[in-house]
Write a protein that holds these residues in place. Structure first.
Motif, PDB file in Angstrom:
ATOM      1  N   TYR A  38       0.842  -1.195   0.000  1.00 48.70           N
ATOM      2  CA  TYR A  38       0.000   0.000   0.000  1.00 48.70           C
ATOM      3  C   TYR A  38       0.874   1.241   0.000  1.00 48.70           C
ATOM      4  O   TYR A  38       1.833   1.343   0.765  1.00 48.70           O
ATOM      5  N   ASP A  39       0.542   2.183  -0.866  1.00 51.64           N
ATOM      6  CA  ASP A  39       1.292   3.430  -0.959  1.00 51.64           C
ATOM      7  C   ASP A  39       0.342   4.589  -0.661  1.00 51.64           C
ATOM      8  O   ASP A  39      -0.674   4.770  -1.347  1.00 51.64           O
ATOM      9  N   GLU A  40       0.678   5.384   0.350  1.00 52.51           N
ATOM     10  CA  GLU A  40      -0.191   6.491   0.748  1.00 52.51           C
ATOM     11  C   GLU A  40      -0.302   7.551  -0.343  1.00 52.51           C
ATOM     12  O   GLU A  40      -1.351   8.186  -0.506  1.00 52.51           O
ATOM     13  N   ILE A  41       0.778   7.754  -1.083  1.00 55.70           N
ATOM     14  CA  ILE A  41       0.764   8.773  -2.135  1.00 55.70           C
ATOM     15  C   ILE A  41      -0.258   8.418  -3.211  1.00 55.70           C
ATOM     16  O   ILE A  41      -1.030   9.272  -3.674  1.00 55.70           O
ATOM     17  N   PHE A  42      -0.293   7.160  -3.600  1.00 59.37           N
ATOM     18  CA  PHE A  42      -1.226   6.716  -4.639  1.00 59.37           C
ATOM     19  C   PHE A  42      -2.570   6.285  -4.060  1.00 59.37           C
ATOM     20  O   PHE A  42      -3.522   6.049  -4.803  1.00 59.37           O
ATOM     21  N   ASP A  43      -2.640   6.154  -2.734  1.00 58.57           N
ATOM     22  CA  ASP A  43      -3.867   5.724  -2.048  1.00 58.57           C
ATOM     23  C   ASP A  43      -4.365   4.387  -2.576  1.00 58.57           C
ATOM     24  O   ASP A  43      -5.519   4.218  -2.976  1.00 58.57           O
ATOM     25  N   GLY A  44      -3.455   3.416  -2.580  1.00 57.59           N
ATOM     26  CA  GLY A  44      -3.842   2.092  -3.028  1.00 57.59           C
ATOM     27  C   GLY A  44      -2.667   1.138  -3.057  1.00 57.59           C
ATOM     28  O   GLY A  44      -1.511   1.532  -2.865  1.00 57.59           O
ATOM     29  N   VAL A  45      -2.983  -0.126  -3.291  1.00 52.92           N
ATOM     30  CA  VAL A  45      -1.965  -1.165  -3.427  1.00 52.92           C
ATOM     31  C   VAL A  45      -1.578  -1.250  -4.898  1.00 52.92           C
ATOM     32  O   VAL A  45      -2.439  -1.416  -5.771  1.00 52.92           O
ATOM     33  N   VAL A  46      -0.289  -1.137  -5.181  1.00 55.62           N
ATOM     34  CA  VAL A  46       0.194  -1.174  -6.568  1.00 55.62           C
ATOM     35  C   VAL A  46       0.175  -2.616  -7.078  1.00 55.62           C
ATOM     36  O   VAL A  46       0.851  -3.487  -6.540  1.00 55.62           O
ATOM     37  N   LEU A  47      -0.619  -2.852  -8.125  1.00 55.58           N
ATOM     38  CA  LEU A  47      -0.719  -4.196  -8.698  1.00 55.58           C
ATOM     39  C   LEU A  47       0.140  -4.367  -9.945  1.00 55.58           C
ATOM     40  O   LEU A  47       0.659  -5.442 -10.215  1.00 55.58           O
ATOM     41  N   ALA A  48       0.261  -3.293 -10.713  1.00 50.54           N
ATOM     42  CA  ALA A  48       1.049  -3.353 -11.953  1.00 50.54           C
ATOM     43  C   ALA A  48       1.410  -1.929 -12.367  1.00 50.54           C
ATOM     44  O   ALA A  48       0.819  -0.961 -11.891  1.00 50.54           O
ATOM     45  N   TYR A  49       2.400  -1.817 -13.232  1.00 45.71           N
ATOM     46  CA  TYR A  49       2.817  -0.504 -13.705  1.00 45.71           C
ATOM     47  C   TYR A  49       3.296  -0.602 -15.152  1.00 45.71           C
ATOM     48  O   TYR A  49       3.691  -1.674 -15.632  1.00 45.71           O
ATOM     49  N   TYR A  50       3.248   0.539 -15.827  1.00 45.57           N
ATOM     50  CA  TYR A  50       3.746   0.624 -17.191  1.00 45.57           C
ATOM     51  C   TYR A  50       4.448   1.968 -17.352  1.00 45.57           C
ATOM     52  O   TYR A  50       3.852   3.024 -17.125  1.00 45.57           O
ATOM     53  N   VAL A  51       5.721   1.936 -17.719  1.00 48.02           N
ATOM     54  CA  VAL A  51       6.499   3.164 -17.897  1.00 48.02           C
ATOM     55  C   VAL A  51       6.144   3.767 -19.246  1.00 48.02           C
ATOM     56  O   VAL A  51       6.448   3.203 -20.302  1.00 48.02           O
ATOM     57  N   ASP A  52       5.476   4.922 -19.194  1.00 45.00           N
ATOM     58  CA  ASP A  52       5.030   5.581 -20.420  1.00 45.00           C
ATOM     59  C   ASP A  52       6.175   6.325 -21.106  1.00 45.00           C
ATOM     60  O   ASP A  52       6.301   6.320 -22.335  1.00 45.00           O
ATOM     61  N   SER A  53       7.007   6.989 -20.316  1.00 41.83           N
ATOM     62  CA  SER A  53       8.161   7.699 -20.894  1.00 41.83           C
ATOM     63  C   SER A  53       9.247   7.857 -19.837  1.00 41.83           C
ATOM     64  O   SER A  53       8.958   7.922 -18.637  1.00 41.83           O
ATOM     65  N   LEU A  54      10.474   7.906 -20.285  1.00 46.46           N
ATOM     66  CA  LEU A  54      11.624   8.034 -19.395  1.00 46.46           C
ATOM     67  C   LEU A  54      12.509   9.160 -19.901  1.00 46.46           C
ATOM     68  O   LEU A  54      12.976   9.142 -21.052  1.00 46.46           O
ATOM     69  N   ASP A  55      12.737  10.153 -19.060  1.00 47.52           N
ATOM     70  CA  ASP A  55      13.540  11.319 -19.445  1.00 47.52           C
ATOM     71  C   ASP A  55      15.026  10.940 -19.481  1.00 47.52           C
ATOM     72  O   ASP A  55      15.560  10.354 -18.522  1.00 47.52           O
TER      73      ASP A  55
END
Length: 232
Positions: A38-55
């Motif tokens: 659980y991440d307070e910043i996102f207010d939820g449990v992170v299940l998956a992610y996708y990197v849209d862009s990387l500087d």
């Protein structure tokens, strides 16, 4: 199922200088540490992610070990259940006191006896909760269950659920019968309202039975009198 949402975020991931030659892998490694927590910043449990862009431009932090921050845009799938949301999961255990459900393969949901509506009765012989009104509406181990959220423990990733609402229970049974039951309820409601609007008094089956019982002897008596008159 409710409780799932996608969050688009701008993040800064700090990478050790030793990983400067494989930044992409280092970023993914850092992001993976967020999974199923659980991440307070996102207010939820992170299940998956996708990197849209990387500087490609990174900011170097001063210090003994000059870490550098990489800016990136990430789409995250979050599990964020709120009160009264409807969740679905697989029943793992059934006892007279509690039903334990696994949601999305990782979160534990607990439904205690006080949060199970009176329609369901536990049978010791089969170890299941069965509806008193619909014999095929059964909750047992392996059942896919739909339930309402009461609260959510972020630290333990525990969901406290309820089977009090009528639209909760065995998903397979609900999908086949809930619409029919709701349609029947609506017909009864419309019929009742129509009679009320017409000014006709409503009476229960018991009242109707009592009236019919009283009327029967009187009708028989009247028919006998009519018969005697005809013979005379």
């Amino acid at each position: 199922m409710e409780g799932l949402k996608v969050s688009k975020s701008n993040l800064v991931v700090y990478i050790h200088p030793s990983q400067s030659n494989q930044v992409s892998k280092a970023v993914l490694r850092e992001l993976s540490t967020l999974l199923f927590t659980y991440d307070e910043i996102f207010d939820g449990v992170v299940l998956a992610y996708y990197v849209d862009s990387l500087d490609k431009c990174a900011k170097v932090l001063p210090g003994v070990y000059p870490y550098f921050g990489v800016n990136l845009k990430v789409n995250m799938l979050l599990f964020s259940p709120k009160p009264d949301m409807l969740l679905e999961g697989k029943v793992e255990k059934v006892t007279p006191e509690v039903i334990i459900v696994i949601v999305l393969g990782f979160a534990t949901a607990i439904i205690t006896e006080k949060d199970i509506r009176g329609e369901f009765k536990f049978t010791m012989k089969h170890g299941v909760f069965a509806s008193k009104y619909h014999k095929r509406h059964v909750i047992k181990k392996g059942t896919m269950l739909r339930f309402s959220v009461k609260s959510f423990d972020e630290e333990q990733i525990y969901v406290y659920g309820s089977l009090v609402p009528d639209n909760t229970g065995n998903i397979q049974w609900l999908d086949k019968n809930l619409e029919v039951v709701s349609h029947t309820d609506r017909k009864i409601y419309r019929s009742t309202k129509k009679r009320e609007n017409e000014g006709k008094p409503l009476r229960s089956d018991k009242d109707a039975l009592e009236l019919s019982t009283v009327d029967t002897p009187q009708k028989l008596k009247m028919s006998k009198k009519q018969k005697v008159r005809e013979e005379s």
